[in-house]
Design a protein around this motif. Structure first.
Motif, PDB file in Angstrom:
ATOM      1  N   GLN A   1       0.799  -1.230   0.054  1.00 44.20           N
ATOM      2  CA  GLN A   1       0.020  -0.051   0.060  1.00 44.20           C
ATOM      3  C   GLN A   1       0.868   1.210  -0.221  1.00 44.20           C
ATOM      4  OE1 GLN A   1      -3.492  -0.849   0.716  1.00 44.20           O
ATOM      5  NE2 GLN A   1      -4.111   1.339   0.462  1.00 44.20           N
ATOM      6  N   ALA A   2       1.731   1.259   0.861  1.00 42.83           N
ATOM      7  CA  ALA A   2       2.759   2.357   0.807  1.00 42.83           C
ATOM      8  C   ALA A   2       3.584   2.823  -0.197  1.00 42.83           C
ATOM      9  CB  ALA A   2       3.652   2.325   2.027  1.00 42.83           C
ATOM     10  N   TRP A   3       4.140   1.583  -0.851  1.00 44.26           N
ATOM     11  CA  TRP A   3       4.773   1.639  -1.990  1.00 44.26           C
ATOM     12  C   TRP A   3       3.951   2.276  -3.206  1.00 44.26           C
ATOM     13  CZ3 TRP A   3       5.002  -1.202  -6.651  1.00 44.26           C
ATOM     14  CH2 TRP A   3       5.949  -0.907  -7.558  1.00 44.26           C
ATOM     15  N   MET A   4       2.747   1.655  -3.203  1.00 42.74           N
ATOM     16  CA  MET A   4       1.857   2.082  -4.427  1.00 42.74           C
ATOM     17  C   MET A   4       1.424   3.695  -4.227  1.00 42.74           C
ATOM     18  SD  MET A   4      -0.561  -1.233  -5.020  1.00 42.74           S
ATOM     19  CE  MET A   4      -1.422  -0.435  -6.364  1.00 42.74           C
ATOM     20  N   THR A   5       1.254   3.847  -3.126  1.00 41.46           N
ATOM     21  CA  THR A   5       0.728   5.337  -2.851  1.00 41.46           C
ATOM     22  C   THR A   5       1.704   6.384  -3.090  1.00 41.46           C
ATOM     23  OG1 THR A   5      -0.992   4.432  -1.182  1.00 41.46           O
ATOM     24  CG2 THR A   5      -0.412   6.715  -0.983  1.00 41.46           C
TER      25      THR A   5
END
Length: 139
Positions: free
Chosen positions: A74-78
């Motif tokens: 989630q953090a990497w995509m965002t």
């Protein structure tokens, strides 16, 4: 027999497949089960490269069998992948076939909310036919 051009497989790993559709968009199919982070990043990195290679801006994202995104995914995509794909690879439209898993749906909703300031539009669908119609209408 149909004379419709066939789609072609662009990339595949344990986390999913990327297809190049003859109508001018990518199809990203997530596989069920947990994902390994490096394989996940490789899959999405190939998505961005395929958009640039074809000069396309649309993706049909099939999340129906997908497990929820991990906090790291989630953090990497965002923070990294989606801004990069929008700004450097022209990603503009994502038609998402929503996950059967309610927690996967929630993690996708969180991603959409966290990235709503980008020049990018997501729309969610329960069925593939309306998703394709909407995606092909985007210019």
């Amino acid at each position: 027999m149909s004379n419709k051009p066939a789609r072609s497989l662009y990339f595949e790993n344990a986390n999913g497949r990327i297809w190049e559709e003859p109508e001018g968009y990518l199809r990203l199919e997530y596989r069920p089960g947990p994902r390994e982070i490096l394989q996940f990043r490789a899959l999405l990195t190939h998505v961005a490269q395929a958009l640039s290679r074809r000069n396309w801006d649309k993706i049909l994202v099939d999340q129906r069998d997908m497990a929820p995104f991990s906090p790291a995914e989630q953090a990497w995509m965002t923070n990294e992948w989606l801004p990069y794909a929008v700004q450097n690879h022209g990603y503009r439209y994502g038609a998402v076939l929503v996950a059967n898993n309610v927690f996967a749906r929630l993690s996708m909703n969180q991603l959409v909310m966290a990235t709503r300031n980008l020049a990018h539009t997501y729309r969610t669908f329960e069925a593939e036919a309306p998703a394709m119609v909407w995606l092909l209408e985007q210019r």
